[in-house]
Structure formats: C-alpha cells, structure tokens
Motif scaffolding. Structure first.
Motif, PDB file in Angstrom:
ATOM      1  N   PHE A  39       0.833  -1.207   0.000  1.00  0.00           N
ATOM      2  CA  PHE A  39       0.000   0.000   0.000  1.00  0.00           C
ATOM      3  C   PHE A  39       0.866   1.255   0.000  1.00  0.00           C
ATOM      4  O   PHE A  39       0.591   2.215  -0.735  1.00  0.00           O
ATOM      5  CB  PHE A  39      -0.917  -0.017   1.228  1.00  0.00           C
ATOM      6  CG  PHE A  39      -1.689   1.250   1.443  1.00  0.00           C
ATOM      7  CD1 PHE A  39      -2.636   1.679   0.516  1.00  0.00           C
ATOM      8  CD2 PHE A  39      -1.478   2.033   2.581  1.00  0.00           C
ATOM      9  CE1 PHE A  39      -3.349   2.855   0.708  1.00  0.00           C
ATOM     10  CE2 PHE A  39      -2.193   3.203   2.775  1.00  0.00           C
ATOM     11  CZ  PHE A  39      -3.123   3.620   1.848  1.00  0.00           C
ATOM     12  N   ALA A  40       1.943   1.259   0.799  1.00  0.00           N
ATOM     13  CA  ALA A  40       2.861   2.403   0.843  1.00  0.00           C
ATOM     14  C   ALA A  40       3.499   2.651  -0.520  1.00  0.00           C
ATOM     15  O   ALA A  40       3.577   3.794  -0.996  1.00  0.00           O
ATOM     16  CB  ALA A  40       3.939   2.162   1.901  1.00  0.00           C
ATOM     17  N   ILE A  41       3.939   1.569  -1.165  1.00  0.00           N
ATOM     18  CA  ILE A  41       4.555   1.699  -2.498  1.00  0.00           C
ATOM     19  C   ILE A  41       3.516   2.158  -3.524  1.00  0.00           C
ATOM     20  O   ILE A  41       3.785   3.000  -4.383  1.00  0.00           O
ATOM     21  CB  ILE A  41       5.186   0.357  -2.926  1.00  0.00           C
ATOM     22  CG1 ILE A  41       6.346  -0.003  -1.988  1.00  0.00           C
ATOM     23  CG2 ILE A  41       5.676   0.421  -4.372  1.00  0.00           C
ATOM     24  CD1 ILE A  41       6.894  -1.407  -2.202  1.00  0.00           C
ATOM     25  N   PHE A  42       2.322   1.588  -3.431  1.00  0.00           N
ATOM     26  CA  PHE A  42       1.240   1.923  -4.364  1.00  0.00           C
ATOM     27  C   PHE A  42       0.877   3.408  -4.276  1.00  0.00           C
ATOM     28  O   PHE A  42       0.793   4.098  -5.301  1.00  0.00           O
ATOM     29  CB  PHE A  42       0.021   1.051  -4.040  1.00  0.00           C
ATOM     30  CG  PHE A  42      -1.137   1.219  -4.986  1.00  0.00           C
ATOM     31  CD1 PHE A  42      -1.090   0.709  -6.268  1.00  0.00           C
ATOM     32  CD2 PHE A  42      -2.295   1.891  -4.589  1.00  0.00           C
ATOM     33  CE1 PHE A  42      -2.157   0.851  -7.142  1.00  0.00           C
ATOM     34  CE2 PHE A  42      -3.368   2.043  -5.444  1.00  0.00           C
ATOM     35  CZ  PHE A  42      -3.303   1.516  -6.729  1.00  0.00           C
ATOM     36  N   ILE A  43       0.692   3.915  -3.052  1.00  0.00           N
ATOM     37  CA  ILE A  43       0.338   5.320  -2.873  1.00  0.00           C
ATOM     38  C   ILE A  43       1.470   6.227  -3.340  1.00  0.00           C
ATOM     39  O   ILE A  43       1.238   7.243  -4.010  1.00  0.00           O
ATOM     40  CB  ILE A  43      -0.008   5.615  -1.394  1.00  0.00           C
ATOM     41  CG1 ILE A  43      -1.295   4.886  -0.999  1.00  0.00           C
ATOM     42  CG2 ILE A  43      -0.152   7.120  -1.159  1.00  0.00           C
ATOM     43  CD1 ILE A  43      -2.518   5.289  -1.787  1.00  0.00           C
ATOM     44  N   ALA A  44       2.709   5.872  -3.023  1.00  0.00           N
ATOM     45  CA  ALA A  44       3.857   6.662  -3.476  1.00  0.00           C
ATOM     46  C   ALA A  44       3.912   6.701  -5.008  1.00  0.00           C
ATOM     47  O   ALA A  44       4.217   7.746  -5.604  1.00  0.00           O
ATOM     48  CB  ALA A  44       5.148   6.076  -2.913  1.00  0.00           C
ATOM     49  N   ILE A  62      10.060   1.632 -11.630  1.00  0.00           N
ATOM     50  CA  ILE A  62      10.816   1.817 -10.385  1.00  0.00           C
ATOM     51  C   ILE A  62      10.041   1.226  -9.208  1.00  0.00           C
ATOM     52  O   ILE A  62      10.605   0.551  -8.343  1.00  0.00           O
ATOM     53  CB  ILE A  62      11.097   3.318 -10.151  1.00  0.00           C
ATOM     54  CG1 ILE A  62      12.065   3.839 -11.215  1.00  0.00           C
ATOM     55  CG2 ILE A  62      11.671   3.558  -8.749  1.00  0.00           C
ATOM     56  CD1 ILE A  62      12.203   5.343 -11.220  1.00  0.00           C
ATOM     57  N   ALA A  63       8.733   1.471  -9.188  1.00  0.00           N
ATOM     58  CA  ALA A  63       7.898   0.973  -8.083  1.00  0.00           C
ATOM     59  C   ALA A  63       7.909  -0.544  -8.013  1.00  0.00           C
ATOM     60  O   ALA A  63       8.037  -1.135  -6.928  1.00  0.00           O
ATOM     61  CB  ALA A  63       6.470   1.480  -8.243  1.00  0.00           C
ATOM     62  N   VAL A  64       7.782  -1.203  -9.153  1.00  0.00           N
ATOM     63  CA  VAL A  64       7.723  -2.668  -9.125  1.00  0.00           C
ATOM     64  C   VAL A  64       9.086  -3.263  -8.791  1.00  0.00           C
ATOM     65  O   VAL A  64       9.178  -4.336  -8.179  1.00  0.00           O
ATOM     66  CB  VAL A  64       7.174  -3.215 -10.469  1.00  0.00           C
ATOM     67  CG1 VAL A  64       8.257  -3.302 -11.542  1.00  0.00           C
ATOM     68  CG2 VAL A  64       6.509  -4.582 -10.264  1.00  0.00           C
ATOM     69  N   THR A  68       9.812  -5.805  -5.666  1.00  0.00           N
ATOM     70  CA  THR A  68      10.500  -7.104  -5.766  1.00  0.00           C
ATOM     71  C   THR A  68      11.676  -7.168  -4.800  1.00  0.00           C
ATOM     72  O   THR A  68      11.916  -8.205  -4.167  1.00  0.00           O
ATOM     73  CB  THR A  68      11.003  -7.363  -7.198  1.00  0.00           C
ATOM     74  OG1 THR A  68      11.879  -6.300  -7.611  1.00  0.00           O
ATOM     75  CG2 THR A  68       9.846  -7.468  -8.162  1.00  0.00           C
ATOM     76  N   LEU A  69      12.412  -6.071  -4.652  1.00  0.00           N
ATOM     77  CA  LEU A  69      13.561  -6.054  -3.743  1.00  0.00           C
ATOM     78  C   LEU A  69      13.141  -6.200  -2.285  1.00  0.00           C
ATOM     79  O   LEU A  69      13.911  -6.707  -1.461  1.00  0.00           O
ATOM     80  CB  LEU A  69      14.354  -4.746  -3.925  1.00  0.00           C
ATOM     81  CG  LEU A  69      15.080  -4.581  -5.266  1.00  0.00           C
ATOM     82  CD1 LEU A  69      15.730  -3.205  -5.362  1.00  0.00           C
ATOM     83  CD2 LEU A  69      16.132  -5.676  -5.452  1.00  0.00           C
ATOM     84  N   THR A  70      11.926  -5.761  -1.971  1.00  0.00           N
ATOM     85  CA  THR A  70      11.427  -5.887  -0.591  1.00  0.00           C
ATOM     86  C   THR A  70      10.651  -7.182  -0.376  1.00  0.00           C
ATOM     87  O   THR A  70      10.078  -7.394   0.690  1.00  0.00           O
ATOM     88  CB  THR A  70      10.526  -4.686  -0.242  1.00  0.00           C
ATOM     89  OG1 THR A  70       9.507  -4.538  -1.241  1.00  0.00           O
ATOM     90  CG2 THR A  70      11.343  -3.402  -0.150  1.00  0.00           C
TER      91      THR A  70
END
Length: 471
Positions: A39-44, A62-64, A68-70
């Motif tokens: 959710f944090a990544i999605f909103i950012a 960049i987001a995806v 994947t790294l997390t």
C-alpha cells in the motif's frame, strides 16, 4: 546527455511512501505487514504519477523493482503481470487506430458527412459529431481523433469560410465548431468502451476487484445517454455560444472538392473499413461464441498486418500504446495483489461502514460528482483513474452500491470529467491554444456543459440503467 533530475518532484511521493512504510507498526490490525508495505509503495507511485518526476512508465517500473527487492513480489509474478488482457486490448486498439489514420479512411468519412449534412452551421456541427461517433468506436485515443483527423478538417473548413483567429474572425464559425468538437469528443469517448483508453484502464482495475463488464454491457448502458448528449450539446452550444455565420452553402463544395482530390477508395481504405465493421460485429456478438473483446482487437490487428494496411514499423511507432501497456500492467498488478492480500476488502468495509444506512443511489451520486469535479486537480485522464478509481470503487461497494453499477458509473465519469479545464487532457490542451476559443470562454462553457452532461449521464443514466435491468 543526461535528463535534468527533477528532485523536487520526488519529495512528495518519496516522503509519503516512507511515512506510510515507517508507521507499519501502528497499521490497522486487520492488514498484514506485506499488504501495508505494498500500500505504501502503491500510494507513493500514484503520487509520483501526479507530480511526474518521470513519465508514468518509468515511475511504475521503479515501483515494481522496489516491490521485488522488498520481497512483496516475485519476478515470476511481475513478468506474468505483463500478460494482462486489458492492457493488451488498449495497445491493440491503438495499433488499429493507426490503420484508420494511415489509410486515410478517417478523413474520407469526415468529408463525406460534411458534404452530405453541411448546408448550415448547426447541421455541420451535427455532421462532424457523427464523424466523431463513428471514429470513436475503433479509435481509443481522443488525441488521435482530434489531433490527427478532426481539428485539421475543422480548421481548414473554418478558414475556407473566412473564420480565422489571425484575422479576428474566429467567432464567425470556427469557435463554435472547435468547442463543439471538444465536447462531442468527450461524449463519444464515453459512449464506447473502446472510445477512450481510460475506459479500459478503469475496467481493468475493476476486474482486479472481481467485477467484469463487457463491451456490450458498456454499450447498452451508454447508448441512450450518449445519443441524447449528441443531440443536446451542439444545440445548447449553438444557443449560448452562437456562430455569426449560420448558413454554410460552400461547405458542400469544399468537402466535395476534398473527396475528388482523394480519388476513389484505395484498397487500404476498403480493407480498413471491412476490418472495422468486423470488429464492431465481434465486439457486439463475440462473447456468444467465446470471443472476448481483447481477442477481437488482436484479430483486427492481425488482419491489418496481413493485408499491409499497417506494418511492424507503424506498431513500433505507437509509443503511447507501449507506454500504457507497461504502466497499466504494473498498476493492475499492484491493485490485484492488494485485493488478494485483503487490503481493498478491508478498505471497502471500513469506509463503506461510515456511509452505512445511506441509500446507495445517494452514495453513488455523491461519489460520482466528487470524482467528476476532482478532475480540476488532475492534468490527465489516466492519472486520476490510477489515483482514485480503485478507492472510490471500494467505498461505493462497501456502502452497498451494486458492484457493476459502481464500476460502470465511475468508469463513465472517467471521460465525462474532461468537461472541466483547459488542461483536462490532450485535446483540451490543443484546442484551447488554437486561438479559436478564449481561455475565459473555455472555462465558462466547460462548466456549463459539464452540468448538462452530469444531468444526462448521472440522472438520465441511472434511470436508463434501471429500465434495462442493470439494477
């Protein structure tokens, strides 16, 4: 040479993303850690699509990668996400649109309607509206229709009739025709699922919440409000923004001359016309034979390639299609994962409960109007849909709105809200800068027609969908 690093535009998305990530320990107990991090990544990502430090395609990649790294996504999930049928349907329809423009069929259709119906300025407006309607069925880019076909014809015709911004005579006829084209383009974009890429983006996101709407369902819901709008909008504009020239007898001869210069229909035009008709038929009845809308678009493009109407170079040159294929696949991948992890069901239940007891029709009206007028804050269709559609849809469902009605009405709203500002989308940016319509008039007329469209599509749309048994 390196592009300029827009670091200021990164501050808000990165800041919001980090804050949401860091407050994970105090997240709602119903949401697990993985869902909250996504959710944090999605909103950012959505905020970055608004501030635009980079184009949406780059931002979503960049987001995806971060996801994947997390450990939120495995690479197999990411690569599988690029097989999304909705994203590919958008791309294929864009390739099909290239055939319309390259073959010249779009211009021929326009000249034919002008020749047939263009004896009066109002009749000319209706004739151009019919052209827009025909083209919108198979060209899902409002930019392509306006920039590539309609505006050049309206501009040349207006100047032929003596209406030219450079001569101070734009109000003679051109102003009326240009703004009518803009508003009618909004209507036709809404009438057909394939009329605007944003329509398919919205329904693709709806599908991640287990709601599916076919081409035919969209068409049935939109056809009556659409036809009413096509009749009403030009007439209202003719009354509140009248052209000085009322009669256009020369338009017939002008269009006839253009058709003569085009000559007989070429083989490419004929093939394009046949493929277009075949596509419409299959979009209407294909599901009865197990052929869905995405498969129809693939069949159409394959036929155009086999017959040489378009080639691989034409497809590779459709940068918008490849761009939207990439970012839409990633956005929908994240949205689907949030659904699977239980975030959207929790969001729907939590916010929907705040509206508990309120009649669902009233809830839908409130959400619809809020969604419409929030477009004053957004510079594009896709940005707002990506930022708000999933959330608004979840709230509506949580408040008891029938899922199909919620998805459909908000998706229709996602093209109607273009009747707001001079930066609402590409066609607005182009047409408002031509000199035909002043900035003051643009904002005033958009606001007036926006109200008209809301009355027709929200009020009339709810009545019509009730009549055909959608709720």
């Amino acid at each position: 040479m390196l592009d300029k690093f827009e670091w200021k535009k990164w501050l808000l998305p990165v800041g919001i993303g980090l804050i949401l990530w860091l407050v994970t320990p105090i997240r709602p107990t119903a949401i697990n850690i993985t869902a909250w991090h996504l959710f944090a990544i999605f909103i950012a990502t959505i905020v970055a699509c608004v501030t635009k430090p980079l184009p949406m395609m780059a931002t979503t990649i960049i987001a995806v990668v971060i996801a994947t790294l997390t450990g939120i996504f495995k690479m197999d999930e990411v690569t599988a996400g690029f097989g999304n049928s909705t994203a590919w349907m958008v791309a294929m329809c864009m390739f099909m649109a290239a055939g319309f423009i390259k073959s010249g069929l779009g211009k021929r259709i326009a000249y034919f309607f002008v020749k047939t119906f263009g004896k009066r300025t109002l009749g000319l407006a209706y004739a151009l509206s019919l052209v827009e309607t025909v083209l919108a069925i198979g060209i899902p880019s409002n930019n392509a229709r306006v920039n590539g076909i309609m505006y050049p014809i309206i501009d040349n015709l207006s100047k032929e009739m003596g209406s030219d911004p450079k001569k101070g005579t734009e109000r003679d006829m051109g102003s009326f025709l240009v703004f009518n084209e803009y508003e009618v383009n909004i209507v036709t974009s809404t009438m057909f699922l394939t009329g605007l890429a944003g329509n398919m983006v919205a329904l693709g996101i709806a599908k991640t919440q287990n709601i599916s709407i076919s081409w035919m369902q969209w068409f049935l819901a939109a056809i009556v409000p659409g036809l009413i709008s096509l009749l009403v909008v030009p007439f209202i504009l003719y009354k509140i923004y009248p052209p000085k020239i009322k009669e256009t007898p020369n338009a017939h001869d002008w269009a006839d001359d253009k058709l003569k210069k085009l000559g007989k229909m070429t083989a490419a035009e004929k093939i394009m016309g046949i493929v277009f008709l075949l596509s419409v038929i299959l979009w209407l009845v294909g599901p009865e034979f197990g052929i869905d809308a995405t498969q129809v678009s693939f069949i159409a493009v394959a036929l155009l390639l086999i017959c040489g109407v378009i080639n691989v170079k034409d497809i590779l040159g459709q940068s918008f299609a490849w761009n939207i294929l990439t970012w839409l696949s990633i956005i929908m991948l994240m949205s689907q994962k949030l659904m699977t992890l239980g975030f959207f069901p929790w969001f729907s239940k939590t916010l929907g409960s705040a509206l508990h007891g309120m009649n669902w029709v009233l809830v839908l009206v409130i959400l619809y109007l809020a969604y419409f007028y929030l477009h004053y804050l957004f510079p594009s269709v896709s940005t707002q849909i990506s930022a708000l559609y999933a959330g608004f849809l979840s709230i509506a469902i949580g408040a008891g709105v029938p899922p199909v009605m919620a998805a459909l009405m908000l998706a229709l709203d996602g093209s109607l809200y273009l009747s707001t500002s001079s930066y609402s989308a590409g066609p607005a940016a182009l047409l408002s800068s031509t000199g035909y319509v002043s900035n003051k008039d643009w904002w005033k007329l958009s606001a007036i027609i926006g109200v008209v469209l809301n009355v027709i599509w929200l009020g009339g749309g709810l009545v019509w969908t009730k009549v055909i048994g959608m709720w």
